[in-house]
Design a protein around this motif. Sequence first.
Motif, PDB file in Angstrom:
ATOM      1  N   TYR A  37      11.524  -9.035 -12.220  1.00 49.19           N
ATOM      2  CA  TYR A  37      11.832 -10.389 -12.693  1.00 49.19           C
ATOM      3  C   TYR A  37      11.598 -11.447 -11.626  1.00 49.19           C
ATOM      4  N   VAL A  38      11.370 -11.025 -10.382  1.00 47.23           N
ATOM      5  CA  VAL A  38      11.134 -11.993  -9.300  1.00 47.23           C
ATOM      6  C   VAL A  38       9.784 -11.726  -8.635  1.00 47.23           C
ATOM      7  N   LYS A  39       8.851 -11.174  -9.376  1.00 44.92           N
ATOM      8  CA  LYS A  39       7.571 -10.776  -8.787  1.00 44.92           C
ATOM      9  C   LYS A  39       6.750 -11.959  -8.290  1.00 44.92           C
ATOM     10  N   ASN A  40       7.021 -13.178  -8.777  1.00 50.03           N
ATOM     11  CA  ASN A  40       6.280 -14.349  -8.302  1.00 50.03           C
ATOM     12  C   ASN A  40       6.797 -14.871  -6.969  1.00 50.03           C
ATOM     13  N   ALA A  41       8.022 -14.491  -6.600  1.00 49.34           N
ATOM     14  CA  ALA A  41       8.652 -15.027  -5.387  1.00 49.34           C
ATOM     15  C   ALA A  41       8.001 -14.442  -4.136  1.00 49.34           C
ATOM     16  N   ILE A  42       8.293 -15.076  -3.001  1.00 49.21           N
ATOM     17  CA  ILE A  42       7.829 -14.599  -1.700  1.00 49.21           C
ATOM     18  C   ILE A  42       8.818 -13.548  -1.216  1.00 49.21           C
ATOM     19  N   TRP A  43       8.354 -12.334  -1.038  1.00 48.04           N
ATOM     20  CA  TRP A  43       9.223 -11.251  -0.569  1.00 48.04           C
ATOM     21  C   TRP A  43       9.035 -11.054   0.930  1.00 48.04           C
ATOM     22  N   LEU A  44      10.145 -10.861   1.639  1.00 47.88           N
ATOM     23  CA  LEU A  44      10.108 -10.519   3.054  1.00 47.88           C
ATOM     24  C   LEU A  44      10.245  -9.008   3.156  1.00 47.88           C
ATOM     25  N   LEU A  45       9.195  -8.337   3.627  1.00 44.76           N
ATOM     26  CA  LEU A  45       9.059  -6.889   3.516  1.00 44.76           C
ATOM     27  C   LEU A  45       8.847  -6.219   4.871  1.00 44.76           C
ATOM     28  N   PRO A  46       9.089  -4.890   4.947  1.00 39.21           N
ATOM     29  CA  PRO A  46       8.743  -4.163   6.172  1.00 39.21           C
ATOM     30  C   PRO A  46       7.266  -3.775   6.208  1.00 39.21           C
ATOM     31  N   ASP A  47       6.651  -3.620   5.032  1.00 44.51           N
ATOM     32  CA  ASP A  47       5.215  -3.352   4.923  1.00 44.51           C
ATOM     33  C   ASP A  47       4.819  -3.489   3.460  1.00 44.51           C
ATOM     34  N   MET A  48       3.513  -3.324   3.175  1.00 47.74           N
ATOM     35  CA  MET A  48       3.009  -3.472   1.810  1.00 47.74           C
ATOM     36  C   MET A  48       3.129  -2.178   1.004  1.00 47.74           C
ATOM     37  N   ASP A  49       3.268  -1.039   1.678  1.00 49.89           N
ATOM     38  CA  ASP A  49       3.367   0.263   1.009  1.00 49.89           C
ATOM     39  C   ASP A  49       2.304   0.424  -0.072  1.00 49.89           C
ATOM     40  N   SER A  50       1.067   0.503   0.365  1.00 51.41           N
ATOM     41  CA  SER A  50      -0.041   0.628  -0.580  1.00 51.41           C
ATOM     42  C   SER A  50      -0.063   1.977  -1.290  1.00 51.41           C
ATOM     43  N   THR A  51       0.839   2.902  -0.896  1.00 52.94           N
ATOM     44  CA  THR A  51       0.889   4.203  -1.565  1.00 52.94           C
ATOM     45  C   THR A  51       1.456   4.089  -2.970  1.00 52.94           C
ATOM     46  N   GLY A  52       2.183   2.998  -3.248  1.00 51.63           N
ATOM     47  CA  GLY A  52       2.764   2.815  -4.572  1.00 51.63           C
ATOM     48  C   GLY A  52       4.072   3.547  -4.780  1.00 51.63           C
ATOM     49  N   ASN A  53       4.632   4.146  -3.726  1.00 49.75           N
ATOM     50  CA  ASN A  53       5.893   4.881  -3.867  1.00 49.75           C
ATOM     51  C   ASN A  53       7.102   3.958  -3.995  1.00 49.75           C
ATOM     52  N   TRP A  54       7.021   2.773  -3.412  1.00 49.22           N
ATOM     53  CA  TRP A  54       8.191   1.895  -3.370  1.00 49.22           C
ATOM     54  C   TRP A  54       8.012   0.619  -4.174  1.00 49.22           C
ATOM     55  N   TYR A  55       6.800   0.122  -4.276  1.00 52.35           N
ATOM     56  CA  TYR A  55       6.561  -1.118  -5.021  1.00 52.35           C
ATOM     57  C   TYR A  55       5.528  -0.862  -6.116  1.00 52.35           C
ATOM     58  N   LYS A  56       5.783  -1.418  -7.298  1.00 50.68           N
ATOM     59  CA  LYS A  56       4.866  -1.247  -8.418  1.00 50.68           C
ATOM     60  C   LYS A  56       3.571  -2.022  -8.156  1.00 50.68           C
ATOM     61  N   PRO A  57       2.459  -1.564  -8.723  1.00 52.30           N
ATOM     62  CA  PRO A  57       1.192  -2.290  -8.556  1.00 52.30           C
ATOM     63  C   PRO A  57       1.321  -3.746  -8.985  1.00 52.30           C
ATOM     64  N   GLY A  58       0.834  -4.646  -8.136  1.00 48.10           N
ATOM     65  CA  GLY A  58       0.880  -6.065  -8.436  1.00 48.10           C
ATOM     66  C   GLY A  58       2.150  -6.771  -7.996  1.00 48.10           C
ATOM     67  N   GLN A  59       3.160  -6.017  -7.517  1.00 52.21           N
ATOM     68  CA  GLN A  59       4.410  -6.657  -7.101  1.00 52.21           C
ATOM     69  C   GLN A  59       4.290  -7.319  -5.733  1.00 52.21           C
ATOM     70  N   VAL A  60       3.538  -6.725  -4.825  1.00 47.88           N
ATOM     71  CA  VAL A  60       3.448  -7.251  -3.464  1.00 47.88           C
ATOM     72  C   VAL A  60       1.993  -7.475  -3.074  1.00 47.88           C
ATOM     73  N   SER A  61       1.789  -8.448  -2.203  1.00 51.78           N
ATOM     74  CA  SER A  61       0.441  -8.731  -1.701  1.00 51.78           C
ATOM     75  C   SER A  61       0.546  -9.526  -0.414  1.00 51.78           C
ATOM     76  N   LEU A  62      -0.481  -9.417   0.425  1.00 56.20           N
ATOM     77  CA  LEU A  62      -0.499 -10.174   1.675  1.00 56.20           C
ATOM     78  C   LEU A  62      -0.598 -11.664   1.422  1.00 56.20           C
ATOM     79  N   GLU A  63      -1.245 -12.054   0.321  1.00 59.02           N
ATOM     80  CA  GLU A  63      -1.372 -13.480   0.012  1.00 59.02           C
ATOM     81  C   GLU A  63      -0.023 -14.099  -0.296  1.00 59.02           C
ATOM     82  N   LYS A  64       0.811 -13.382  -1.022  1.00 54.87           N
ATOM     83  CA  LYS A  64       2.083 -13.921  -1.498  1.00 54.87           C
ATOM     84  C   LYS A  64       3.250 -13.661  -0.545  1.00 54.87           C
ATOM     85  N   ASP A  65       3.324 -12.449  -0.015  1.00 56.80           N
ATOM     86  CA  ASP A  65       4.505 -11.997   0.704  1.00 56.80           C
ATOM     87  C   ASP A  65       4.298 -12.003   2.221  1.00 56.80           C
TER      88      ASP A  65
END
Length: 508
Positions: free
Chosen positions: A255-283
């Motif tokens: 529900y907050v996928k548009n917001a800027i998230w402060l993260l430890p990494d992008m986790d491109s493996t998909g284990n922690w964040y769903k596809p499209g939830q995080v990106s270097l452009e946004k977060d």
Amino acid sequence: MRAKQMPSSILTRSKSPVILLFAVIILALSFFFFFLFSPSTTTAAVTVPYRHPSVRPETSFVASLEHFLAHKAPKIPASSDDTVGPVIDHDVRRLDERKFVKEMEWLRGDPYYPMSMPVRVYVYEMPSKFTYDLLWLFRNTYRETSNITSNGSPVHRLIEQHSIDYWLWADLIAPESERLLKNVVRVVKQEEADLFYVPFFTTISFFLLEKQQCKALYREALKWVTDQPAWKRSEGRDHIFPIHHPWSFKSVRRYVKNAIWLLPDMDSTGNWYKPGQVSLEKDLILPYVPNVDLCDAKCLLESESKRTTLLFFRGRLKRNAGGKIRAKIGAELTGAKDVVIEEGTAGEGGKAAAQKGMRRSIFCLSPAGDTPSSARLFDAIVSGCIPVIISDELELPFEGILDYRKMAVFISSTDAVQPGWILRYLKSISSTQIREMRRNLAEYSRHFVYSNPAQPLGPEDLVWRMMAGKLVNIKLHTRRSQRVVKESRSVCTCDCRRSNSTHSNPIN
């Protein structure tokens, strides 16, 4: 009787010592004032990171939190603030109009807008159950509990590692007279804000509340934030959410996928964040809070001759996802000469052993953990130990500003598992290169040490430098979303009116 007149040559010779002395005094004073007010002195003062004249920066999360709650926390929690209340479309439109007026004012008056500094941040005054109550919960339980997670990590140590939400918030809400950062300023009017900060402690709530209680609090926080006019205006695109632990806020993230998230990494493996939830452009990626103490200039000098271990690692060798490579590397390196590979233990004893080992080593192994990142990387940096990063999918904090190649070694996972490859490569690095990387580590370490008050060139400072670079894109995507929504509503309204007209007048 006429007075006897002295020869002019004698008079001149008698005055010359006085004139010479006077000239010397004038010259000395000139040099004094020149160096006192010299521009070069001012310039040097600006380029060297400065400290608060009366307050020593505190870098311990626990010690800083104790002081914060004792001196800064309200005795009686605030019952409301200017953002609380029923929100209707009229409130959103009024905010949008005020925002438009303010942005036009900036556009006409600031030649660098929208790239200008400082970044203007509105900090929500959320109910205390989302903020102070959670800080008190941590403070009142961290000494008594020995809780560990399912994979053996001590809960309160994890909260400290991911306490970026505390450090940023404590700086933003501090009185301006106590703040050192000049690239971010807190504003009290929403129309003046570039960004909106949501001070909800998602990591503390995840680890210290019961599962259902935590989920309920997440839903309440979600509703509170998404009901705000500023959120509705931008659909959250200019809102900052600290979601630094990969397990936190998980049940409501979509529900907050548009917001800027402060993260430890992008986790491109998909284990922690769903596809499209995080990106270097946004977060934005932020460093973990180091587990070990900073090895300062004196420490680095004293430890120089003691660094006799070539490669050091202390931690758990069995991890999930990309961290499975740890077991392979451990099996390859265990028993090798000048190499220390140890299974880590929790608690203060484990911290002391890790700190001692890193300060006696030239290189420190930093493979992927359950996620591509690991707190061990930042422990190595502040210990003056050159990180050996083995994590192909890793995105690093502030990489748009910092060049990690100058103080770390990168090895691909494919090379790392080849017999003997790691040690051959490390031994091929010259002593000159090692000294250069160590000098860079000494310079870079300040960028990874959180503190209160937040220091120039510290991680809090670099957060807002990176955020400033995102502002144009944030405004662009906000405008596009407003345009599409508005036009869709206009079309819908016209269609609905036309449909109603047709039904009310069948003859037409």
